[in-house]
Design an enzyme around this catalytic site. Structure first.
Site, PDB file in Angstrom:
ATOM      1  N   PRO A  44      -0.597  -3.643   9.324  1.00  0.00           N
ATOM      2  CA  PRO A  44      -2.977  -3.592   9.611  1.00  0.00           C
ATOM      3  C   PRO A  44      -3.261  -4.492   9.787  1.00  0.00           C
ATOM      4  CG  PRO A  44      -1.689  -2.771   7.254  1.00  0.00           C
ATOM      5  CD  PRO A  44      -0.830  -2.934   7.965  1.00  0.00           C
ATOM      6  N   SER A 103      14.777  -9.078   6.691  1.00  0.00           N
ATOM      7  CA  SER A 103      14.931  -9.345   8.290  1.00  0.00           C
ATOM      8  C   SER A 103      13.098 -10.415   8.513  1.00  0.00           C
ATOM      9  CB  SER A 103      14.071  -8.367   9.717  1.00  0.00           C
ATOM     10  OG  SER A 103      13.185  -7.479   9.418  1.00  0.00           O
ATOM     11  N   HIS A 154       5.590  -6.486   3.985  1.00  0.00           N
ATOM     12  CA  HIS A 154       6.039  -7.106   5.251  1.00  0.00           C
ATOM     13  C   HIS A 154       6.934  -7.419   5.552  1.00  0.00           C
ATOM     14  CE1 HIS A 154       1.950  -9.228   5.985  1.00  0.00           C
ATOM     15  NE2 HIS A 154       1.565  -8.619   4.413  1.00  0.00           N
ATOM     16  N   ARG A 172       3.651 -10.593  -1.599  1.00  0.00           N
ATOM     17  CA  ARG A 172       3.484 -10.391  -0.505  1.00  0.00           C
ATOM     18  C   ARG A 172       5.066 -10.121   0.231  1.00  0.00           C
ATOM     19  NH1 ARG A 172      -1.048 -10.359  -2.692  1.00  0.00           N
ATOM     20  NH2 ARG A 172      -1.735 -11.564  -2.776  1.00  0.00           N
ATOM     21  N   ASP A 231      -9.260 -11.525  -6.079  1.00  0.00           N
ATOM     22  CA  ASP A 231     -10.878 -10.905  -7.105  1.00  0.00           C
ATOM     23  C   ASP A 231     -11.112 -11.643  -7.685  1.00  0.00           C
ATOM     24  OD1 ASP A 231      -8.360 -11.140  -8.808  1.00  0.00           O
ATOM     25  OD2 ASP A 231      -7.935  -8.951  -9.670  1.00  0.00           O
ATOM     26  N   HIS A 259      -3.068  -6.851  -4.395  1.00  0.00           N
ATOM     27  CA  HIS A 259      -4.543  -7.958  -4.266  1.00  0.00           C
ATOM     28  C   HIS A 259      -4.733  -9.066  -5.528  1.00  0.00           C
ATOM     29  CE1 HIS A 259      -4.641  -7.414   0.010  1.00  0.00           C
ATOM     30  NE2 HIS A 259      -3.590  -8.116   0.027  1.00  0.00           N
ATOM     31  N   SER A 260      -5.014  -8.079  -6.579  1.00  0.00           N
ATOM     32  CA  SER A 260      -4.675  -8.616  -7.464  1.00  0.00           C
ATOM     33  C   SER A 260      -4.686  -9.899  -7.821  1.00  0.00           C
ATOM     34  CB  SER A 260      -4.586  -7.706  -9.329  1.00  0.00           C
ATOM     35  OG  SER A 260      -4.558  -8.384 -10.117  1.00  0.00           O
ATOM     36  N   ASP A 282      -3.656  -7.355 -13.107  1.00  0.00           N
ATOM     37  CA  ASP A 282      -5.570  -6.293 -14.119  1.00  0.00           C
ATOM     38  C   ASP A 282      -5.508  -5.481 -12.768  1.00  0.00           C
ATOM     39  OD1 ASP A 282      -6.931  -8.443 -12.919  1.00  0.00           O
ATOM     40  OD2 ASP A 282      -7.560  -9.217 -15.108  1.00  0.00           O
ATOM     41  N   ASN A 331       1.489 -12.064   9.527  1.00  0.00           N
ATOM     42  CA  ASN A 331       2.341 -13.328   8.994  1.00  0.00           C
ATOM     43  C   ASN A 331       1.900 -14.387   9.446  1.00  0.00           C
ATOM     44  OD1 ASN A 331       3.024 -10.767   8.088  1.00  0.00           O
ATOM     45  ND2 ASN A 331       5.304 -10.807   9.876  1.00  0.00           N
ATOM     46  N   ASP A 372      15.079  -5.344   4.274  1.00  0.00           N
ATOM     47  CA  ASP A 372      16.648  -6.204   4.842  1.00  0.00           C
ATOM     48  C   ASP A 372      16.194  -7.146   5.462  1.00  0.00           C
ATOM     49  OD1 ASP A 372      14.619  -6.139   7.642  1.00  0.00           O
ATOM     50  OD2 ASP A 372      16.472  -4.592   8.615  1.00  0.00           O
ATOM     51  N   THR A 384      -9.797 -12.421 -11.045  1.00  0.00           N
ATOM     52  CA  THR A 384      -9.323 -12.643 -12.135  1.00  0.00           C
ATOM     53  C   THR A 384      -7.624 -13.240 -11.323  1.00  0.00           C
ATOM     54  OG1 THR A 384      -8.199 -10.310 -12.864  1.00  0.00           O
ATOM     55  CG2 THR A 384      -9.723 -12.026 -13.918  1.00  0.00           C
TER      56      THR A 384
END
Length: 327
Positions: free
Chosen positions: A162, A75, A65, A61, A244, A192-193, A251, A93, A73, A246
Site C-alpha cells: 500500500p 525475495s 515488505h 521493515r 513518532d 512505525h514506533s 513503545d 521500496n 522467502d 520517540t
C-alpha cells in the site's frame, strides 16, 4: 509503498500465498545445525544499531515488505539480473527501503559459523524481532525453517504494497486477504514506533490532501507547522522526519501521537480517524503491554505466510545459488 492491486490480482495471488507453510516452522529450528544462529543475528544487529540507530528500524521493515509478496522467502533481498527485475526498485521500496548491508553482514557471520544452513528468509524474521527487542520493545520466540525463493517480482511488489496515501478501509481490505485482523493491522502499524520516513511521503498531506490544495485537516496545527518547516514545497523530498516523538524507542508513543493528531503518514493518521481502527489506537495508546502482546501475535502470523514454491538456502542473500557470478 505503492498502489493497491485489483481484487482479481489479489485473489490469484492468494492461491499461491496462504497461511499453510511449505515446511514445518518451529522455534529452535537451528538448535542442532547452528545453535548459535540467533545469538549471531542479535550481535550483528546490536553492532549495526550502535553504528547507526536508524538501521535496525529499516531492517525491521523487511519482514512486512517481504512476507506480503509471495510469502516470507527473502525475495525482497534479490538484486536485479539481466532476466529478472527484483523487488528493491518496486514502487513501495525504491528510495525507501535501506540497510540491506546489515543483512549481508548477518549472512556473512552465519556462513562463517554454519555454512549453507541458515536461510536469508529466516534472517529477516530474526532480525525484525531483534530490531524491536533492542529498541525497548517486546522479545519473542520466532518460528524458523523457511527456504529462500529462487526468483522475485518487482511487478507483484508494486501492485501489492500500500501507498502512504492509503486509508484505513483499503488497509483493512488488504490485511484481511492475508487472514490478518483489524487488530493485527493496527498493532503491526505500530512498527512505525521506530524509524523515519521521507518528506516525499507526506507532501500531499501538507499541501494538497485529496486534491483540495490544502493540508490534511486531521493534522494537529502545531505539528503541521513543524512539518511545514521540515518539508517546505521546495524541499529535497528525501529529507526524513521521525515517525513518532520517540523514534529510537519501541513503545506506544506512536499511538499517543495518532490520538493527538500527530501521525506522520496519512496511512498512520487514518487509523485514528476511521471508527473501525480507532478503538485499537485508543487501547494501545493507554496500554503499552496490550500493544506489545498484539504486536507479537501479528508478527508471528505475518511470519507464517509462505508460497509453497521451491526454495533453497542462499549463500549470498542477493542472488540465487545457481548464479556463479553477479550479473
Amino acid at each position: 509503498m505503492s498502489l493497491l492491486p485489483s481484487l482479481v490480482f489479489v485473489l490469484l495471488l492468494l492461491l499461491m500465498v496462504t497461511m499453510a507453510t511449505a515446511g514445518p516452522l518451529c522455534p529452535g529450528f537451528y538448535s542442532q545445525t547452528c545453535p548459535q544462529a540467533e545469538a549471531i543475528v542479535r550481535d550483528v544487529m546490536r553492532k549495526a544499531m550502535a553504528r547507526e540507530p536508524r538501521s535496525v528500524a529499516s531492517v525491521m521493515r523487511f519482514q512486512f515488505h517481504d512476507c506480503f509478496v509471495n510469502g516470507c522467502d527473502a525475495s525482497l533481498l534479490l538484486d536485479d539480473t539481466q532476466s529478472m527485475l527484483g523487488e528493491k526498485l518496486a514502487l513501495s521500496n525504491i528510495n525507501s527501503l535501506r540497510s540491506f548491508e546489515v543483512v549481508d553482514e548477518v549472512k556473512e557471520a552465519l556462513e562463517k559459523a554454519c555454512p549453507g544452513v541458515v536461510s536469508c528468509a529466516d534472517i529477516i524474521i530474526m532480525a525484525a524481532r531483534d530490531a524491536v527487542a533492542l529498541t525497548g520493545g517486546p522479545d519473542w520466540e520466532v518460528r524458523l525453517g523457511r527456504k529462500d525463493s529462487l526468483t522475485a517480482s518487482q511487478e507483484e511488489s508494486s501492485n501489492i504494497m500500500p501507498s502512504p496515501r492509503t486509508n484505513a478501509t483499503s488497509l483493512i481490505d488488504l490485511f484481511s486477504k492475508y487472514n490478518l485482523s483489524v487488530k493485527d493491522l493496527v498493532a503491526l502499524s505500530g512498527s512505525h514506533s521506530i524509524g523515519k520516513a521521507r518528506c516525499f511521503s507526506i507532501m500531499f498531506r501538507l499541501y494538497n490532501q485529496s486534491g483540495s490544495g490544502k493540508p490534511d485537516p486531521a493534522i494537529e496545527p502545531g505539528f503541521r507547522e513543524k512539518l511545514d518547516k521540515l518539508c517546505p514545497l521546495n524541499v529535497d523530498q528525501n529529507v526524513t522526519g521521525d515517525l513518532d516523538a520517540t523514534a529510537q524507542l519501541f513503545d506506544n508513543q506512536y499511538f499517543k501521537d495518532l490520538v493527538a493528531g500527530r501521525g506522520f503518514l496519512n496511512s498512520d493518521q487514518t487509523l485514528f480517524t476511521f471508527p473501525q481502527t480507532r478503538k485499537y489506537v485508543k487501547l494501545f495508546s493507554t496500554d503499552e503491554n496490550e500493544f506489545f502482546k498484539a504486536f507479537v501475535e501479528g508478527m508471528l502470523k505475518l511470519g507464517e505466510l509462505q508460497s509453497g514454491q521451491p526454495g533453497e538456502i542462499r549463500t549470498n542473500c542477493r542472488k540465487v545459488n545457481s548464479q556463479a557470478v553477479d550479473v
